[in-house]
Design an enzyme around this catalytic site. Structure first.
Site, PDB file in Angstrom:
ATOM      1  N   ARG A  98      47.738  49.923 107.894  1.00  0.00           N
ATOM      2  CA  ARG A  98      48.566  49.252 106.885  1.00  0.00           C
ATOM      3  C   ARG A  98      48.943  47.845 107.318  1.00  0.00           C
ATOM      4  O   ARG A  98      49.127  46.945 106.501  1.00  0.00           O
ATOM      5  CB  ARG A  98      49.821  50.085 106.573  1.00  0.00           C
ATOM      6  N   TYR A 150      48.145  35.468  83.154  1.00  0.00           N
ATOM      7  CA  TYR A 150      47.544  36.806  83.156  1.00  0.00           C
ATOM      8  C   TYR A 150      48.565  37.857  82.686  1.00  0.00           C
ATOM      9  O   TYR A 150      49.739  37.802  83.060  1.00  0.00           O
ATOM     10  CB  TYR A 150      47.072  37.094  84.580  1.00  0.00           C
ATOM     11  N   ASP A 164      47.872  30.766  90.658  1.00  0.00           N
ATOM     12  CA  ASP A 164      46.923  31.876  90.644  1.00  0.00           C
ATOM     13  C   ASP A 164      45.548  31.234  90.498  1.00  0.00           C
ATOM     14  O   ASP A 164      45.196  30.717  89.435  1.00  0.00           O
ATOM     15  CB  ASP A 164      47.243  32.812  89.474  1.00  0.00           C
ATOM     16  N   LYS A 186      37.748  39.351  91.330  1.00  0.00           N
ATOM     17  CA  LYS A 186      36.921  38.628  90.365  1.00  0.00           C
ATOM     18  C   LYS A 186      35.818  37.831  91.083  1.00  0.00           C
ATOM     19  O   LYS A 186      34.924  38.428  91.625  1.00  0.00           O
ATOM     20  CB  LYS A 186      37.817  37.747  89.495  1.00  0.00           C
TER      21      LYS A 186
HETATM   22  C1  LIG Z   1      42.440  40.097  87.366  1.00  0.00           C
HETATM   23  C2  LIG Z   1      43.464  39.052  87.519  1.00  0.00           C
HETATM   24  C3  LIG Z   1      44.665  39.295  88.230  1.00  0.00           C
HETATM   25  C4  LIG Z   1      45.004  40.644  88.825  1.00  0.00           C
HETATM   26  O1  LIG Z   1      44.095  41.064  89.794  1.00  0.00           O
HETATM   27  P1  LIG Z   1      43.992  42.592  90.229  1.00  0.00           P
HETATM   28  O2  LIG Z   1      43.073  42.569  91.403  1.00  0.00           O
HETATM   29  O3  LIG Z   1      43.466  43.355  89.064  1.00  0.00           O
HETATM   30  O4  LIG Z   1      45.369  43.048  90.594  1.00  0.00           O
HETATM   31  C5  LIG Z   1      45.559  38.262  88.364  1.00  0.00           C
HETATM   32  N1  LIG Z   1      45.326  37.048  87.819  1.00  0.00           N
HETATM   33  C6  LIG Z   1      44.202  36.782  87.124  1.00  0.00           C
HETATM   34  C7  LIG Z   1      44.003  35.414  86.556  1.00  0.00           C
HETATM   35  C8  LIG Z   1      43.229  37.765  86.945  1.00  0.00           C
HETATM   36  O5  LIG Z   1      42.124  37.496  86.235  1.00  0.00           O
END
Ligand SMILES: *Cc1c(COP(=O)(O)O)cnc(C)c1O
Length: 399
Positions: A63, A116, A188, A213
């Site tokens: 962890r 998001y 982000d 992503k």
């Molecule tokens: C998918 C996404 C998230 C969240 O990511 P997870 O790995 O699903 O928690 C946050 N911000 C953006 C812009 C995203 O496309």
């Protein structure tokens, strides 16, 4: 093959030691193995001390960290040109841990209004219960940001390329405004991974990614990353560790494997998206295309300055006289491009924001943001672009 045992050793003990030979075998693996182990064994307490003090490189407990995660973090910090990076179990894990580090009960966040969905949920449903409030504004409008500032405001939060309108924020301007107002600027960066832009170098304090992503890139690994100065990331990593938002060794391993092709993939995504965007702009059944590489994009000049190597694979377009039925017919007619409520895969996928990411926004508000019932979002993959276009052609013919 179990390691050789004393002839008196019982079957129970032999069973317990199965697999030990792999760790002790001479010669090292040619590629990084997956360290699927919850804890690490030590021969003496001196080494335990050494690892704790940082004098020895080593790991204690899954962890807290493990070799696959460390490999991912060290490579990522270098790619971002930042002091430190810390990986989390998901993008949301990174966003939560970073936000909670920069705020606290009785504080306030200024966030862009186009973010998001789960981040919006975190800011509106969960952080208020911890005494953290958020005001949503257009963060590209300095006057709107200034008007929202309170004495207890701590964070200025936005996204690197907005979803699904593909808007481009001016990183350096937002960083300057944040410094002037004494706010921690947080972006982000999911839609624009480090090959395209390195926000810390433009003055942004903290970058968070859903590595799920573009970084992972193959729709098979979840992951998050927090990037920035060492003092902040150390604290945020501690929060993520204690909240249990830990990245698994397998997901870390998949993400590291993917980093190796990130530049190549981003080149292909950017090249293909440019070709597809230009083609879409010429189609009679399309009323609008949103892609930063198009001269028609409102922030094209800024995009060229800020993203010198390309603009990534995300684009949106609007069907002429579009509505839900037309969008549905278009998606159904596609032969190779699946509808998928995610993005950034090596293969092209399509999404319909009105019934997925933005379905809970009231109609009037959604349309005011540009997210009409005729808007489709394409995550352009790395296939031959002529094959992507042929599939789109089939779908237009079905309208
Ligand atoms: C998918 C996404 C998230 C969240 O990511 P997870 O790995 O699903 O928690 C946050 N911000 C953006 C812009 C995203 O496309």
């Amino acid at each position: 093959m179990a390691e050789e045992q004393d002839s008196r050793t019982s079957l129970d003990t032999i069973a317990v030691h199965s697999g030990d030979w792999a760790v002790k075998h001479p010669g090292r693996p040619g590629a990084m193995p997956i360290y699927q182990t919850t804890a690490f064994a030590f021969d003496n307490l001196e080494d335990v001390e050494g690892v704790h003090s940082g004098e020895l490189k080593g790991w204690m407990y899954y962890r807290v960290s493990n070799p696959n995660r460390s490999a991912f973090e060290e490579a990522f910090a270098q790619l971002e040109g930042a002091e430190m990076a810390s990986a989390t179990a998901s993008g949301m894990g990174a966003i939560f841990a970073a936000l909670i580090t920069a705020t606290g009960a009785g504080t306030h966040i200024i966030s862009d209004k186009v973010i998001y969905g789960s981040t919006y949920g975190l800011l509106t449903q969960h952080l208020p219960r911890l005494g953290i409030e958020t005001t949503f504004v257009d963060t590209s409008d300095p006057a709107a940001v200034r008007a929202a500032v309170r004495p207890n405001t701590k964070v200025l939060y936005f996204e690197s390329i907005s979803n699904p309108m593909i808007g481009i924020p001016d990183f350096a301007s937002i960083a300057n405004l944040g410094r002037e107002l004494n706010l921690t600027t947080m972006v982000d960066g999911t839609f624009a991974p480090p090959y395209l832009v390195r926000p810390c170098e433009l003055g942004i304090d903290v970058v968070m990614h859903a590595t799920t992503k573009y970084i992972g890139g193959h729709s098979d690994a979840l992951g998050g990353m927090m990037v920035g100065r060492k003092d902040f990331i150390t604290q945020a990593a501690s929060a993520a560790m204690m909240f249990g938002a830990t990245l698994s060794p397998f997901d870390a391993w998949l993400n590291v494997r993917s980093l190796k092709t990130l530049p190549l993939r981003m080149q292909a995504h950017s090249r293909n998206a440019q070709i597809v965007a230009e083609w879409l702009e010429e189609q009679a059944k399309v009323s609008k295309v949103y892609y930063p590489g198009l001269k028609s994009h409102p922030q094209h000049a800024l995009a060229v300055r800020q993203f010198p190597k390309g603009f990534g694979g995300m684009l949106s377009f609007e069907l002429k006289d579009g509505n839900h039925a037309k969008a549905s017919r278009f998606i159904n007619a596609l032969q190779h491009i699946p509808f998928m409520p995610s993005l950034a895969d090596v293969s092209t996928t399509i999404n319909y924001p009105a019934s997925t990411s933005h379905r809970f926004i009231p109609y009037e508000e959604r349309v005011a943001l540009g997210i009409t019932d005729g808007l489709l979002r394409l995550s352009v993959g790395i296939e031959d672009p002529s094959d992507i276009i042929r599939d789109l052609e089939t779908a237009f013919a079905a309208l």
